[in-house]
Design a protein around this motif. Structure first.
Motif, mmCIF file in Angstrom:
data_model
loop_
_atom_site.group_PDB
_atom_site.id
_atom_site.type_symbol
_atom_site.label_atom_id
_atom_site.label_comp_id
_atom_site.label_asym_id
_atom_site.label_seq_id
_atom_site.Cartn_x
_atom_site.Cartn_y
_atom_site.Cartn_z
ATOM 1 N N ALA A 254 -42.892 -8.253 74.688
ATOM 2 C CA ALA A 254 -41.640 -8.225 73.938
ATOM 3 C C ALA A 254 -40.886 -6.943 74.243
ATOM 4 O O ALA A 254 -41.446 -5.991 74.805
ATOM 5 N N LYS A 255 -39.601 -6.925 73.873
ATOM 6 C CA LYS A 255 -38.849 -5.678 73.874
ATOM 7 C C LYS A 255 -39.536 -4.733 72.892
ATOM 8 O O LYS A 255 -40.083 -5.164 71.877
ATOM 9 N N PRO A 263 -44.393 -7.914 65.384
ATOM 10 C CA PRO A 263 -45.484 -8.334 66.279
ATOM 11 C C PRO A 263 -45.886 -9.777 66.007
ATOM 12 O O PRO A 263 -45.950 -10.202 64.863
ATOM 13 N N ARG A 264 -46.170 -10.542 67.070
ATOM 14 C CA ARG A 264 -46.459 -11.966 66.925
ATOM 15 C C ARG A 264 -47.923 -12.313 67.150
ATOM 16 O O ARG A 264 -48.342 -13.422 66.837
ATOM 17 N N HIS A 265 -48.701 -11.422 67.750
ATOM 18 C CA HIS A 265 -50.124 -11.720 67.999
ATOM 19 C C HIS A 265 -51.000 -10.861 67.090
ATOM 20 O O HIS A 265 -50.712 -9.682 66.881
ATOM 21 N N VAL A 326 -41.079 -17.320 72.572
ATOM 22 C CA VAL A 326 -40.419 -17.319 71.269
ATOM 23 C C VAL A 326 -38.911 -17.227 71.445
ATOM 24 O O VAL A 326 -38.144 -17.947 70.821
ATOM 25 N N ASP A 327 -38.469 -16.303 72.284
ATOM 26 C CA ASP A 327 -37.055 -16.177 72.624
ATOM 27 C C ASP A 327 -36.994 -15.585 74.024
ATOM 28 O O ASP A 327 -38.008 -15.527 74.720
ATOM 29 N N SER A 328 -35.831 -15.154 74.448
ATOM 30 C CA SER A 328 -35.679 -14.681 75.827
ATOM 31 C C SER A 328 -36.502 -13.437 76.126
ATOM 32 O O SER A 328 -36.783 -13.151 77.285
ATOM 33 N N GLY A 329 -36.887 -12.697 75.086
ATOM 34 C CA GLY A 329 -37.609 -11.449 75.337
ATOM 35 C C GLY A 329 -39.012 -11.393 74.788
ATOM 36 O O GLY A 329 -39.680 -10.379 74.940
ATOM 37 N N THR A 330 -39.502 -12.452 74.144
ATOM 38 C CA THR A 330 -40.798 -12.406 73.480
ATOM 39 C C THR A 330 -41.675 -13.584 73.874
ATOM 40 O O THR A 330 -41.232 -14.727 73.876
#
Length: 351
Positions: A254-255, A263-265, A326-330
């Motif tokens: 991610a950025k 944070p996603r993880h 998730v999105d363009s950066g993640t």
């Protein structure tokens, strides 16, 4: 397996810089007495001019091996690159001969290794070591290379460079040796600089000076940097994008602001929760990631983080989570959305 900061200094940088390096599905293994050790498992990322990619994770997560493999520095055997590509200037680094790679290493792509004590030859003076690089890659005479060496030592802040260039490594402090290593890495104005724990074992004052120096040189030469480190504080102040590695694979990217704020993880969250925070009460205990990383020479059923994850479910033992965009950066590799779980994810207090 397909995988793919912004900080105070980098937040103004554009993400539209030219892609210099494209790594796809990189896998590396080592043959050991205990079996096949799968050190890197299908790693992907892009590196852009003028930007910094931070790579974080515990020891043994595959950070250094990923970058050593690209430069042909994995001893074969026992090491072996089993799949992948690393495209640079239209050519695959992984398919180049050692002769071809030797023209790129230290020239267009340079690396700062972890320990300046072992990087520098204790039996050679600094001038012998610095001039070797530019004489080989730039075709300079000794006198021309010496002038370049002195120039680089001055640029990295070595006082009395004209005199000290003839010293031996042991005559420099740890911080000064690291500056010499950086001077060596930057002598040919590389497009890409790989910095493997460049501030290890340095006191915080010297750390700050080294990082500031790297930022300044990046701005002057539009250098792309791969910053390998355990230190999330370094990442917060250096990186544009962050790649989190666990058990040889990428589990999140991610950025930098998004990674710290959202944070996603679960592993990323665990790393963030294990660092001290200024808003905690005095005496508050840290929350380290429990357990140990998996044994990489043994088969790993399901998610490699399953035994240590406080949010695991039954499916995690059966499914190795793919990377989700998730999105363009993640991207993240988790079956659950940790942002919606209890306890809630801490937000920007991490930054």
């Amino acid at each position: 397996m397909a995988e793919e900061t912004t900080t105070n200094h980098s937040s103004t940088n554009s993400s539209s810089g030219k892609v210099l390096l494209e790594v796809r599905d990189l896998a590396v293994e080592f043959r050991t007495d205990d079996g096949i050790y799968k050190a890197v498992r299908g790693v992907n990322f892009d590196l852009r001019a003028g930007e910094t990619l931070g790579i974080v994770g515990e020891s043994g997560s595959g950070k250094s091996v990923t970058n050593l493999a690209m430069l042909g520095l994995i001893p074969q055997p026992p090491g072996k690159i089993t799949s992948g590509s690393a495209m640079y200037a239209g050519k695959d680094l992984l398919k180049m001969s050692d002769k071809e790679l030797s023209k790129i290493r230290g020239n267009r792509i340079a690396m700062i290794f972890q320990d300046p004590m072992t990087t520098l030859n204790p039996f050679l003076t600094i001038d012998e070591q610095l001039t070797e690089v530019t004489r080989k890659h730039l075709g300079l005479s000794y006198n021309e290379a010496l002038d370049r060496a002195i120039e680089m030592l001055e640029k990295v802040g070595i006082p009395g460079a004209k005199r000290r260039v003839f010293n031996y490594p042991h005559e420099f402090s740890g911080g000064m040796r690291q500056r010499v290593v950086i001077a060596m890495a930057l002598s040919c104005d590389p497009e890409i600089l790989i910095a493997d724990e460049p501030t290890t074992a340095l006191d915080v004052t010297i750390q700050a000076q080294i990082l500031e120096l790297m930022q300044k040189l990046q701005e002057e030469h539009n250098t792309a940097i791969v910053m390998i480190t355990h230190d999330l504080g370094v990442i917060a102040n250096m990186a544009n994008d962050v790649l989190v590695m666990y058990a040889g694979r990428k589990v999140e990217q991610a950025k930098v602001h998004d990674l710290f704020a959202d944070p996603r993880h679960p592993y990323t969250l665990g790393l963030l929760n294990s660092i001290p925070r200024i808003d905690e009460e005095v005496g508050a205990k840290l929350s380290p990631v429990s357990g140990q990383p998996p044994e990489m020479s043994q088969p790993i059923p399901g998610c490699s983080f399953y035994p240590r994850c406080p949010y695991h479910i039954e499916q995690c033992l059966q499914i190795d989570p793919p990377l989700i965009q998730v999105d363009s950066g993640t991207q993240h590799a988790c079956l659950r959305d940790v942002t919606a779980l209890d306890p809630p994810v801490s937000q920007s207090a991490h930054i």
